[in-house]
Motif scaffolding. Structure first.
Motif, PDB file in Angstrom:
ATOM      1  N   CYS A  80       0.850  -1.190   0.000  1.00 26.06           N
ATOM      2  CA  CYS A  80       0.000   0.000   0.000  1.00 26.06           C
ATOM      3  C   CYS A  80       0.883   1.236   0.000  1.00 26.06           C
ATOM      4  O   CYS A  80       1.745   1.386   0.852  1.00 26.06           O
ATOM      5  CB  CYS A  80      -0.902   0.023   1.237  1.00 26.06           C
ATOM      6  SG  CYS A  80      -2.051  -1.352   1.329  1.00 26.06           S
ATOM      7  N   MET A  81       0.652   2.117  -0.960  1.00 26.59           N
ATOM      8  CA  MET A  81       1.353   3.393  -0.988  1.00 26.59           C
ATOM      9  C   MET A  81       0.313   4.499  -1.064  1.00 26.59           C
ATOM     10  O   MET A  81      -0.740   4.317  -1.679  1.00 26.59           O
ATOM     11  CB  MET A  81       2.316   3.461  -2.156  1.00 26.59           C
ATOM     12  CG  MET A  81       3.417   2.408  -2.071  1.00 26.59           C
ATOM     13  SD  MET A  81       4.818   2.759  -3.147  1.00 26.59           S
ATOM     14  CE  MET A  81       5.604   4.088  -2.237  1.00 26.59           C
ATOM     15  N   GLY A  82       0.621   5.602  -0.422  1.00 29.97           N
ATOM     16  CA  GLY A  82      -0.378   6.655  -0.370  1.00 29.97           C
ATOM     17  C   GLY A  82       0.217   8.033  -0.256  1.00 29.97           C
ATOM     18  O   GLY A  82       1.414   8.202   0.006  1.00 29.97           O
ATOM     19  N   VAL A  99      -5.091  11.684   0.898  1.00 28.02           N
ATOM     20  CA  VAL A  99      -5.301  12.272  -0.415  1.00 28.02           C
ATOM     21  C   VAL A  99      -5.546  11.189  -1.459  1.00 28.02           C
ATOM     22  O   VAL A  99      -6.516  11.239  -2.207  1.00 28.02           O
ATOM     23  CB  VAL A  99      -4.095  13.138  -0.826  1.00 28.02           C
ATOM     24  CG1 VAL A  99      -4.254  13.653  -2.253  1.00 28.02           C
ATOM     25  CG2 VAL A  99      -3.902  14.298   0.136  1.00 28.02           C
ATOM     26  N   ALA A 100      -4.614  10.197  -1.530  1.00 28.46           N
ATOM     27  CA  ALA A 100      -4.704   9.188  -2.579  1.00 28.46           C
ATOM     28  C   ALA A 100      -4.064   7.888  -2.122  1.00 28.46           C
ATOM     29  O   ALA A 100      -3.151   7.896  -1.302  1.00 28.46           O
ATOM     30  CB  ALA A 100      -4.010   9.679  -3.852  1.00 28.46           C
ATOM     31  N   LEU A 101      -4.557   6.771  -2.674  1.00 31.44           N
ATOM     32  CA  LEU A 101      -4.024   5.443  -2.374  1.00 31.44           C
ATOM     33  C   LEU A 101      -3.693   4.716  -3.663  1.00 31.44           C
ATOM     34  O   LEU A 101      -4.382   4.887  -4.678  1.00 31.44           O
ATOM     35  CB  LEU A 101      -5.057   4.594  -1.627  1.00 31.44           C
ATOM     36  CG  LEU A 101      -5.238   4.780  -0.137  1.00 31.44           C
ATOM     37  CD1 LEU A 101      -6.338   3.841   0.357  1.00 31.44           C
ATOM     38  CD2 LEU A 101      -3.949   4.533   0.611  1.00 31.44           C
ATOM     39  N   LEU A 102      -2.657   3.877  -3.583  1.00 35.73           N
ATOM     40  CA  LEU A 102      -2.285   3.016  -4.704  1.00 35.73           C
ATOM     41  C   LEU A 102      -1.991   1.645  -4.122  1.00 35.73           C
ATOM     42  O   LEU A 102      -1.137   1.525  -3.246  1.00 35.73           O
ATOM     43  CB  LEU A 102      -1.054   3.581  -5.408  1.00 35.73           C
ATOM     44  CG  LEU A 102      -0.577   2.869  -6.674  1.00 35.73           C
ATOM     45  CD1 LEU A 102      -1.482   3.213  -7.841  1.00 35.73           C
ATOM     46  CD2 LEU A 102       0.850   3.279  -7.011  1.00 35.73           C
ATOM     47  N   ASP A 103      -2.686   0.599  -4.597  1.00 38.37           N
ATOM     48  CA  ASP A 103      -2.469  -0.714  -4.000  1.00 38.37           C
ATOM     49  C   ASP A 103      -1.514  -1.550  -4.838  1.00 38.37           C
ATOM     50  O   ASP A 103      -0.963  -1.075  -5.839  1.00 38.37           O
ATOM     51  CB  ASP A 103      -3.806  -1.432  -3.774  1.00 38.37           C
ATOM     52  CG  ASP A 103      -4.503  -1.844  -5.070  1.00 38.37           C
ATOM     53  OD1 ASP A 103      -5.703  -2.161  -4.999  1.00 38.37           O
ATOM     54  OD2 ASP A 103      -3.861  -1.840  -6.145  1.00 38.37           O
ATOM     55  N   ARG A 104      -1.347  -2.804  -4.453  1.00 34.20           N
ATOM     56  CA  ARG A 104      -0.356  -3.663  -5.103  1.00 34.20           C
ATOM     57  C   ARG A 104      -0.650  -3.873  -6.580  1.00 34.20           C
ATOM     58  O   ARG A 104       0.258  -4.184  -7.352  1.00 34.20           O
ATOM     59  CB  ARG A 104      -0.285  -5.006  -4.395  1.00 34.20           C
ATOM     60  CG  ARG A 104      -1.575  -5.814  -4.442  1.00 34.20           C
ATOM     61  CD  ARG A 104      -1.359  -7.255  -4.048  1.00 34.20           C
ATOM     62  NE  ARG A 104      -0.961  -7.361  -2.652  1.00 34.20           N
ATOM     63  CZ  ARG A 104      -0.064  -8.233  -2.224  1.00 34.20           C
ATOM     64  NH1 ARG A 104       0.567  -9.018  -3.089  1.00 34.20           N
ATOM     65  NH2 ARG A 104       0.233  -8.328  -0.948  1.00 34.20           N
ATOM     66  N   SER A 105      -1.915  -3.760  -6.964  1.00 35.03           N
ATOM     67  CA  SER A 105      -2.301  -3.936  -8.368  1.00 35.03           C
ATOM     68  C   SER A 105      -2.407  -2.614  -9.108  1.00 35.03           C
ATOM     69  O   SER A 105      -2.926  -2.569 -10.222  1.00 35.03           O
ATOM     70  CB  SER A 105      -3.655  -4.669  -8.442  1.00 35.03           C
ATOM     71  OG  SER A 105      -3.557  -5.933  -7.816  1.00 35.03           O
TER      72      SER A 105
END
Length: 133
Positions: free
Chosen positions: A34-36, A49-55
């Motif tokens: 998880c990156m955000g 603000v925003a999330l980016l998951d493994r996919s």
């Protein structure tokens, strides 16, 4: 422990654009799933603000949806936040973060991330964004 370094902040007029970068000290394919992006304005609590998951699925706070976009370049070990149509209320210190905690949906059978700061164990030092009228 992964080290994250943000850059790209600055001062812009309302309606302008900025792109923030977050370079990781290890390959982004090895960084937490998880990156955000989070931000904190003076006198206010840190907000998601925003999330980016493994996919590489993304999710955005309502206040920035349609204006901000996050992405990852694994070749450069870098996470980006493209910010368009900036408003004075976007003024804040922006932080990128990485976390290991994922949640599993029995209904969909997928893992997903949650915008809970306590789920993120690695944080950058922040980069200031100032939007003037």
């Amino acid at each position: 422990q992964v080290r994250l370094v943000e850059s790209g902040g600055g001062s812009v007029e309302a309606g302008g654009s900025l792109t923030l970068s977050c370079e990781a000290s290890i390959p982004t394919t090895s960084v937490r799933p998880c990156m955000g992006w989070f931000r904190q304005a003076p006198g206010k609590e840190r907000e998601w603000v925003a999330l980016l998951d493994r996919s590489s699925n993304t999710n955005y706070a309502i206040s920035v949806k349609g204006r901000f976009a996050t992405s990852r370049d694994n070749a450069k070990n870098t996470l980006y936040l493209q910010m368009n149509s900036l408003k004075p209320e976007d003024t804040a210190m922006y932080y990128c973060a990485a976390g290991s905690k994922e949640y599993y949906s029995d209904d969909s059978g997928i893992y997903y991330c949650v915008a809970n700061p306590s789920d993120f164990s690695s944080w950058g030092q922040g980069t200031q964004v100032t939007v003037s009228t």
